[in-house]
Design a protein around this motif. Structure first.
Motif, PDB file in Angstrom:
ATOM      1  N   SER A  50       0.825  -1.204   0.000  1.00  0.00           N
ATOM      2  CA  SER A  50       0.000   0.000   0.000  1.00  0.00           C
ATOM      3  C   SER A  50       0.864   1.261   0.000  1.00  0.00           C
ATOM      4  O   SER A  50       0.557   2.233  -0.692  1.00  0.00           O
ATOM      5  CB  SER A  50      -0.925  -0.001   1.222  1.00  0.00           C
ATOM      6  OG  SER A  50      -0.219   0.255   2.412  1.00  0.00           O
ATOM      7  N   ASP A  54       1.205   4.057  -2.931  1.00  0.00           N
ATOM      8  CA  ASP A  54       1.048   5.470  -2.596  1.00  0.00           C
ATOM      9  C   ASP A  54       2.250   6.280  -3.076  1.00  0.00           C
ATOM     10  O   ASP A  54       2.096   7.394  -3.595  1.00  0.00           O
ATOM     11  CB  ASP A  54       0.867   5.624  -1.086  1.00  0.00           C
ATOM     12  CG  ASP A  54       0.501   7.038  -0.688  1.00  0.00           C
ATOM     13  OD1 ASP A  54      -0.506   7.558  -1.201  1.00  0.00           O
ATOM     14  OD2 ASP A  54       1.226   7.623   0.129  1.00  0.00           O
ATOM     15  N   CYS A 100      -7.272   9.058  -5.342  1.00  0.00           N
ATOM     16  CA  CYS A 100      -8.477   8.217  -5.222  1.00  0.00           C
ATOM     17  C   CYS A 100      -8.294   6.893  -5.961  1.00  0.00           C
ATOM     18  O   CYS A 100      -8.689   5.836  -5.467  1.00  0.00           O
ATOM     19  CB  CYS A 100      -9.688   8.963  -5.785  1.00  0.00           C
ATOM     20  SG  CYS A 100     -10.425  10.138  -4.636  1.00  0.00           S
ATOM     21  N   SER A 102      -5.504   5.273  -6.543  1.00  0.00           N
ATOM     22  CA  SER A 102      -4.597   4.389  -5.802  1.00  0.00           C
ATOM     23  C   SER A 102      -5.285   3.808  -4.575  1.00  0.00           C
ATOM     24  O   SER A 102      -5.069   2.642  -4.224  1.00  0.00           O
ATOM     25  CB  SER A 102      -3.344   5.161  -5.374  1.00  0.00           C
ATOM     26  OG  SER A 102      -3.662   6.163  -4.434  1.00  0.00           O
ATOM     27  N   ALA A 103      -6.122   4.615  -3.920  1.00  0.00           N
ATOM     28  CA  ALA A 103      -6.816   4.144  -2.725  1.00  0.00           C
ATOM     29  C   ALA A 103      -7.801   3.024  -3.063  1.00  0.00           C
ATOM     30  O   ALA A 103      -7.923   2.042  -2.328  1.00  0.00           O
ATOM     31  CB  ALA A 103      -7.538   5.299  -2.052  1.00  0.00           C
ATOM     32  N   SER A 197      -6.372   3.092   3.016  1.00  0.00           N
ATOM     33  CA  SER A 197      -7.066   3.496   1.783  1.00  0.00           C
ATOM     34  C   SER A 197      -8.164   4.515   2.079  1.00  0.00           C
ATOM     35  O   SER A 197      -8.352   5.474   1.325  1.00  0.00           O
ATOM     36  CB  SER A 197      -7.652   2.267   1.077  1.00  0.00           C
ATOM     37  OG  SER A 197      -8.707   1.692   1.843  1.00  0.00           O
ATOM     38  N   ILE A 200      -6.493   7.849   2.723  1.00  0.00           N
ATOM     39  CA  ILE A 200      -6.001   8.437   1.481  1.00  0.00           C
ATOM     40  C   ILE A 200      -7.145   9.133   0.739  1.00  0.00           C
ATOM     41  O   ILE A 200      -6.985  10.235   0.203  1.00  0.00           O
ATOM     42  CB  ILE A 200      -5.351   7.361   0.591  1.00  0.00           C
ATOM     43  CG1 ILE A 200      -4.045   6.868   1.224  1.00  0.00           C
ATOM     44  CG2 ILE A 200      -5.077   7.899  -0.805  1.00  0.00           C
ATOM     45  CD1 ILE A 200      -3.406   5.708   0.488  1.00  0.00           C
ATOM     46  N   ILE A 201      -8.312   8.488   0.696  1.00  0.00           N
ATOM     47  CA  ILE A 201      -9.467   9.090   0.018  1.00  0.00           C
ATOM     48  C   ILE A 201      -9.870  10.392   0.707  1.00  0.00           C
ATOM     49  O   ILE A 201     -10.214  11.384   0.047  1.00  0.00           O
ATOM     50  CB  ILE A 201     -10.639   8.097  -0.019  1.00  0.00           C
ATOM     51  CG1 ILE A 201     -10.310   6.942  -0.974  1.00  0.00           C
ATOM     52  CG2 ILE A 201     -11.928   8.789  -0.448  1.00  0.00           C
ATOM     53  CD1 ILE A 201     -11.350   5.849  -1.000  1.00  0.00           C
TER      54      ILE A 201
END
Length: 309
Positions: A50, A54, A100, A102-103, A197, A200-201
């Motif tokens: 992850s 990122d 978004c 990648s998340a 995730s 991140i969003i």
């Protein structure tokens, strides 16, 4: 009507800082991608994957930032009289979309690992890489925040938000590695990845929200507008002001207003007062272009219903 612009020395220093920040961001992202890839191959940790994803997205966003800042710093021309500053905001929206994406990918991968948990190996490698990532990112974020304080750059601020999130993400990966190694919690790795995730969003939402408001010419914050009013009304030749309008475009700020003065004074005197007011405002807001319209005191103007005095 009068106008002023920031002194060349201030602008040149800010532009140099912004360029340095973009180069530093790309360099750090590249270093982190290499080290995290090695760690992921060695540990097979989904949490480490992850952070690798990122960092890959950070690299893409940082490259986009570099191009956007270079374009935004180009001087105004005949076709773009207000400059190219909004390239920064467009970059911010693109970064939000990257993040978004990648998340969502990370969420799918972590969800799959929940159904097929796997033990993490070579956790020492993971610890070393995460500590290296945290220390490197802390230095970068410190420099970026310094640049943002000096320049107000939205693109650098958005990039800094990425890396601030990375610091928290890397800490969470260390925790997940420790839980998996010491307590045998094989589900800790994918659960932490799902949490990452979601975070991140949330960061992408904040970046996109700010970029959209700049593109829509949102007013400066209330404290900045209050400061402008304080400066203008503090001039002994100004009796009142109205129709203050402000907006930001990249590193540049645009300030427009009407000021009221004694209607019996000469045009030359009114012009001199306006120039002095303009210089005072531009001193407080170094990257500002100030436009002033002079009105005789007490004139009954029909003003737009949305105008703020």
């Amino acid at each position: 009507m009068s106008e002023d612009s920031p002194t060349p020395s201030v602008r040149e220093r800010n532009e140099r800082l912004m360029r340095l920040a973009t180069y530093a961001s790309v360099g750090v992202a590249l270093a982190l991608i290499v080290t995290k890839f090695v760690a992921w191959v060695a540990t097979d940790s989904i949490s480490l994957l992850s952070t690798l994803i990122d960092s890959l997205l950070d690299m893409a966003a940082s490259l986009l930032n570099l191009l956007a800042v270079r374009h935004a710093l180009q001087p105004a021309d005949e076709e773009h009289r207000f400059g190219h500053g909004k390239a920064e905001s467009l970059s911010g929206l693109a970064q939000a979309a990257f993040i978004c994406g990648s998340a969502l990918f990370l969420f799918v991968e972590a969800s799959s690992r929940l159904y097929h948990p796997a033990a993490i190996v070579n956790t020492t490698v993971g610890y070393v890489v995460m500590v290296f990532s945290i220390l490197t990112t802390l230095v970068l974020v410190w420099f970026q925040r310094h640049v943002v304080r000096r320049t107000g750059s939205l693109a650098i601020s958005a990039d800094s938000t990425h890396y601030q999130m990375d610091i928290l993400i890397n800490f969470s990966v260390i925790v997940s590695l420790a839980l998996s190694q010491n307590l045998g919690w094989v589900y800790a790795d994918p659960v932490f990845a799902i949490g990452i995730s979601a975070y991140i969003i949330y960061g992408a939402y904040q970046i996109g929200y700010e970029a959209l408001h700049v593109l829509m010419d949102r007013e400066l914050p209330d404290d900045a507008r209050a400061r402008i009013r304080e400066i203008v009304l503090g001039h002994p030749g100004v009796s009142d002001m109205h129709d203050l309008r402000t907006r930001k475009s990249g590193p540049d700020v645009f300030i427009q207003m009407h000021i009221e003065m004694d209607g019996k004074m000469s045009l030359r005197r009114a012009h001199d007062i306006s120039e002095d007011v303009m210089r005072r405002v531009a001193t407080a807001f170094p990257n500002a272009e100030v436009l002033i319209h002079e009105d005789p005191e007490g004139i009954d103007e029909e003003r737009p219903s949305f105008a703020v005095n």
